[in-house]
Scaffold this motif. Structure first.
Motif: not given
Length: 501
Positions: A214, A434, A436, A441, A444, A448-449, A453, A455
């Motif tokens: 990630t 994604t 942040y 967060e 998202v 993407a999850k 997560g 991107d």
């Protein structure tokens, strides 16, 4: 003044403080006095700044150590620079600013959609830069935000008003200032002359850094977005090159210059973030300088800011072109020097107001991370559509006078193919977003999850927008356009766009 096509330009040594006369208009061949050899150093300096170091802060903030930050950042910078460099080849071929050429894909008025996105990028870069400088100079020297704003914006605004030639001159002097400075810092890092500092217990910096997928993808995307963000700039500074400039050599020069300095600065930034636990790059550079001599830290910060002024001016210059193009899309604008100046003042006042407001909110590195990601999302569909059109659909063949015709132009008011492809690409990206704000967060997407997560929105947007535009253009009557282009070339040879790619 360059705006008079009947007057040949003076040799560079004989010019004074001459204000550029052109803005969004076509540059005729006899006025194209730039040299290919200037492009590599110009784009090297564009990334050879303290701001690029902050891109290297992204990796350690999401769990990467300095080595993996350098690798991910370098790969990301190289990927983003590919798109930037290919856009640069359009400048000498067409003699136009980048966003004027986008009227071919999006229409005379429809281009306003991408103009808003690119204005967000140009002004946004300066807003983030100003906020970082306001915070750093306040921490170090207790400067107020207005002091910083005036000290930085006044000389940068004057430089943007003087225009293209003076931009290139000051970038050269910026290289002379910054190369010894950042060279010394890099040697100090490599030789271990600067010692690590302990992190405060409980802070994110206290966590052991290593490798995470990630974090790797986040740093890659930050590097890629940083140089993809230059894509709307490049033709603005290559359009004064002669028409017969080798596209391959120009692409190579831009790629090597921009990617080399970008990778270098990200590597230094990653080291500062891991070993000095830096979250404010000016404070970190001051500490590096002070480790050699007590007053050297102040000198390092002063030279850093001075060398960065041409980059601030570059953002103002391109934002000005975007602003004028937007106005011209709805009400014809005569591209005079006075119009340039008013557009520059508008851009400067806009970014100053927003920067002061954001600085008052206390946002810092988290704002930078979020800005880079959102910027990439807006630019990816545009760059995919523009490059697909230039290299695979129209293959460099355009009716240049029609970019300036409000009515009865061959590209229409609203380019449905480009607009639809842009929107398709952007909408498809949303489930992969994604975003942040630091560790918090913001948004998202579900897909993407589903992939942990990571991107991948930017990659999806590039592929989908490019393919969608190409498919939509299968019904385009290119033979009709080619007949019109040949008629224009036979009556006005200086508007020739040469052979197809």
């Amino acid at each position: 003044m360059k705006s008079d096509p009947k007057v040949l330009p003076l040799p560079e040594a004989q010019r004074g403080l001459e204000i550029e006369g052109h803005s969004i208009d076509f540059i005729e061949e006899h006025e194209r006095t730039d040299k290919l050899s200037t492009q590599g150093p110009f784009w090297f300096v564009g990334n050879f700044t303290f701001f690029t170091m902050t891109i290297g802060f992204v990796g350690p903030s999401v769990g990467l150590n300095a080595m993996w930050t350098m690798i991910a950042g370098t790969l990301g910078i190289m990927f983003g620079t590919l798109f930037m460099a290919f856009h640069g080849s359009q400048g000498p071929h067409l003699g136009l600013p980048q966003m004027i050429q986008s009227r071919a894909q999006f229409g005379y008025r429809g281009v306003i959609l991408v103009l808003l996105a690119t204005l967000f990028v140009f002004a946004g870069f300066n807003i983030v830069n100003l906020v970082l400088m306001m915070q750093g100079l306040h921490t170090l020297f207790q400067w107020g935000p207005m002091q910083v704003a005036l000290a930085v914006s006044v000389p940068a605004t004057l430089l943007a008003i003087l225009g293209h030639d003076w931009m290139h001159k000051t970038f050269k002097w910026s290289l002379f200032l910054s190369l010894p400075l950042y060279g010394l810092i890099s040697v100090a890092v490599l030789m271990g002359w600067i010692h690590s500092t302990p992190a405060a217990a409980g802070t994110p910096e206290a966590v052991a850094l290593g490798f995470t997928w990630t974090g790797f993808v986040a740093q890659f995307a930050a590097g890629a977005s940083y140089n993809i963000a230059y894509a709307p700039y490049v033709s603005d500074y290559s359009r004064y090159l002669p028409k017969n400039t080798s596209s391959g050599k120009l692409i190579a020069a831009v790629f090597v210059g921009a990617s080399l300095s970008g990778a270098w600065m990200i590597a230094v930034g990653g080291w500062l973030a891991e070993h000095l636990h830096a979250t404010d790059v000016l404070v970190a550079l001051n500490a590096v300088g002070a480790s050699f001599a007590p007053q050297l830290g102040t000198v390092v910060v002063a030279v850093t800011i001075l060398a960065f002024l041409p980059v601030i001016a570059m953002n103002i210059y391109s934002a000005k072109l975007t602003t004028i193009t937007g106005l011209d899309s709805f009400r014809k604008v005569k591209p005079t020097a006075s119009v340039r100046i008013w557009a520059i003042l508008f851009v400067v006042l806009l970014q100053l107001g927003v920067a002061i407001a954001i600085n008052a909110s206390g946002s810092g590195l988290s704002m930078l991370n979020m800005y880079l990601v959102v910027m990439l999302y807006f630019l990816v569909p545009w760059t995919a559509v523009n490059l697909t059109d230039y290299f695979f659909v129209r293959k460099g063949r355009y009716a240049i006078p029609h970019f300036f015709l409000p009515h009865d132009n061959i590209y229409g008011h609203w380019g449905s193919r480009g607009l639809v492809a842009y929107l398709i690409g952007f909408v498809v990206m949303i489930p992969f977003f994604t975003i942040y704000n630091g560790a918090d967060e913001v948004f998202v997407g579900p897909l993407a999850k589903a992939i942990g997560g990571v991107d991948m929105a930017w990659l999806v947007g590039l592929i989908v927008s490019g393919v969608a535009y190409y498919l939509l253009c299968l019904s385009l009557d290119l033979e009709k356009e080619e007949k019109l282009i040949r008629h224009i070339e036979s009556t006005s040879p200086h508007f020739s766009t040469g052979k197809t790619w």
